[in-house]
Structure formats: C-alpha cells, structure tokens
Enzyme design. Structure first.
Site, short mmCIF file in Angstrom:
data_model
loop_
_atom_site.label_atom_id
_atom_site.label_comp_id
_atom_site.label_asym_id
_atom_site.label_seq_id
_atom_site.Cartn_x
_atom_site.Cartn_y
_atom_site.Cartn_z
CG ASP A 36 -1.79 -1.17 1.40
OD1 ASP A 36 -1.94 -1.92 0.43
OD2 ASP A 36 -2.30 -1.37 2.51
CD GLU A 202 -9.35 -3.77 0.05
OE1 GLU A 202 -9.85 -3.68 1.18
OE2 GLU A 202 -8.55 -4.66 -0.27
#
Length: 320
Positions: A36, A202
């Site tokens: 991420d 997401e």
C-alpha cells in the site's frame, strides 16, 4: 489537487502474458519492498518518500523513483494513540502537503473487521522523528455502519477538502473535511459500489486532470496469494471511473454509474506482475505507482515490490 495518487491500494499479480499491452514496472533498486505505498516528493529538495503499510508506517527515501531506496525508519514507531485493536500495525498511509505541513492519514483495524478508524499524523519535513500523531480524525466505523473506515485518501477541491475511504461492505465513501482537513464536517456519502459478490472494492484514490476527477480503486482479492491463489480475474486490479464533480456522478468508459457496479480496468495482472496510485513526478509527469507480486520472486505479502509506470492518455482516460 494532483500531487499524489496512492495506488488504489493497488497490488497486481502477474499471471497472464504481456499481450494485454501493459508495460513492465519501472526499474527499482534498494529497499523495494512495498505494501500500500504512498509516494510523495518533498517540495524543498524533490527527495522522494515512500510510506508503507505495517508496524508504525515504514519510511524509505530516494533521489529518484527507480532508487536506490534507503530505509530510514518509521513514522509512528510506537503506533497510534487510537484505542482500537491494530493500533501498532497501521495500514494504508496517504500523505499530502496541506498548507505548511505534511499530513499522513492512516487506518487502524484488523483483517476482516469493520471496527476501524482513520487517524492523522503531521510533520513539517516527513523525516523520521518529525511526525506528531494527532490520533482519530472522527472518521470511524463499527458493525452498525454500512461502510468500513479504512484506506483513507484526501483530495483538495479549491479551498475544500474531501476524504475518500472504504473497503468491501458498501465499498467507497466520501466525507467533506473541515477547513484544516483534520476532522469531518459533513455526512458520508457513497461514491462507488459493486453490487456483486462480496463487494470487493477498496483502496480508492481520486485526482483531477484536464476537466475531470478520476476515481481509482482496487477490486478483488488482495492478499494471501502464496497460500490460496484467486481464480483468474479475481486478484487485485485497478479500476477507474470519472466525473466533472469530485463529489459524485462517476461513470466508467461505457457510461455505467460507479455506484451501479460500473468500472473500467486501468491495470490488471500481466506478465510476471501479479495482483496494482498516481502522482506527478517533477521530471516524468503523471506516474502510476503500486505494489505487486512478481511470480518470479514470490507471492507472499513479504515479497511485494514497488512498481511504477508513466501514464499515457487516450480519449480522456489514463492508460498504462
């Protein structure tokens, strides 16, 4: 605002061939592990900073996107002051410059839980040891909510700020923030929803370019590829919609509403890149960045690598 597009929590897994037309990830040397990632250049000296999910948010720096990246430490080595499970294993950093400070939004949660909160830390330099944890922003969720408050992403629209967030459940939401971008000042609204399956969306990221706000997000199964490999097409990929407004009306290339299961694929698995944001590089222009698993290296979370590609444009839509 278009300084940083976090990789739609983007991971990519490569299993297919490059016949899909995607380019290989750009070169990377040094500390190339990523999860991420949030990439930003410091305005004073153009030094690159890479922030990663996990522990107190790992920081690495480099003089160029290709490295060599050097680990410098953690932004919040003691974790977050938010009193929730997971507060020493922080997720999905999102770093922007707001006024004279750098803001780092992060998520506190545990895998599969809807008991989540978004926190904020600030720094004047982004260096290790310079971050001050402000704790909870007030954007939070519990099993009574329709959304999950993780994967934060800030966008400035004129003098206003909006925070996009969400994961599975009812997918991507947005809330207007206060004038200092520290707390919510409005009601959360849904801006993307996939009605199929487990609603596996997401890691959103929004940016403005040439008259449109582009909403990117990750769709599919993100992790655990080393133990259970998803069916082809179910692994993480980056999807996109766009709108002339930052607060709604997003549609895909076919005109299907983003809130009605719409979405066009920007980057999917290819070559040895399995399971994939975007920021404006001072020398390269618009760059997509992400973490990915290289099938020649390993599919476990600890093997994820930092990838990047300069974006092209076709008929008003970004391409890789």
């Amino acid at each position: 605002m278009f300084s940083l597009l976090r990789s739609a929590t983007a991971f990519l897994i490569a299993t297919a061939s490059l016949a899909q037309g995607y380019s290989n990830p750009g070169a990377c040397s040094g500390a190339c592990w990523a999860h991420d990632p949030s990439i930003i250049q410091r305005t004073s000296d153009n030094l690159y900073f890479k922030f990663n999910t996990g522990s107190g948010i790992e920081i690495a720096t480099a003089s160029s996107l290709s490295g060599p990246w050097t680990l410098t430490g953690y932004a919040l080595p003691s974790g977050s002051k938010i009193d929730l499970a997971g507060n020493t294993d922080l997720w999905a950093p999102d770093v922007h410059k707001v006024g004279d400070l750098y803001y780092m939004y992060y998520a506190v949660s545990t895998s599969g839980s809807q008991t989540s909160a978004i926190g904020l830390a600030t720094s004047s330099t982004m260096d290790v040891g310079s971050w001050t944890d402000l704790g909870a922003t007030g954007v939070a969720s519990s099993p009574s909510k329709v959304y999950n408050a993780i994967d934060p992403n800030l966008i400035a629209v004129g003098s206003s700020y909006y925070l996009n967030f969400g994961s599975f459940w009812h997918d991507i939401y947005q809330v207007q923030m206060s004038s200092d971008a520290k707390t919510p000042s409005g009601t959360s609204v849904n801006i993307e929803y996939d009605a199929t399956g487990t609603h596996p969306c997401e890691g959103s990221y929004m940016f403005y370019y040439s008259g449109y706000y582009y909403l990117l997000w990750s769709h599919g199964i993100c992790c655990g590829y080393d133990t259970t490999k998803p069916a082809t097409g179910d692994e993480y990929k980056i999807m996109m919609c766009r709108s002339t407004s930052a607060t709604g009306g997003f549609v895909d290339q076919s005109g299907v509403a983003c809130t009605s299961s719409g979405g066009t694929t920007l980057l999917a698995s290819h070559g040895t890149t399995y399971g994939p944001g975007v920021f404006t590089d001072s020398s390269k222009g618009l760059v997509l960045y992400y973490h990915y698993a290289d099938t020649d290296v390993g599919l476990g979370d600890g093997s994820y690598l930092f990838g990047w590609n300069v974006l092209g444009w076709s008929n008003g839509w970004p391409t890789v």
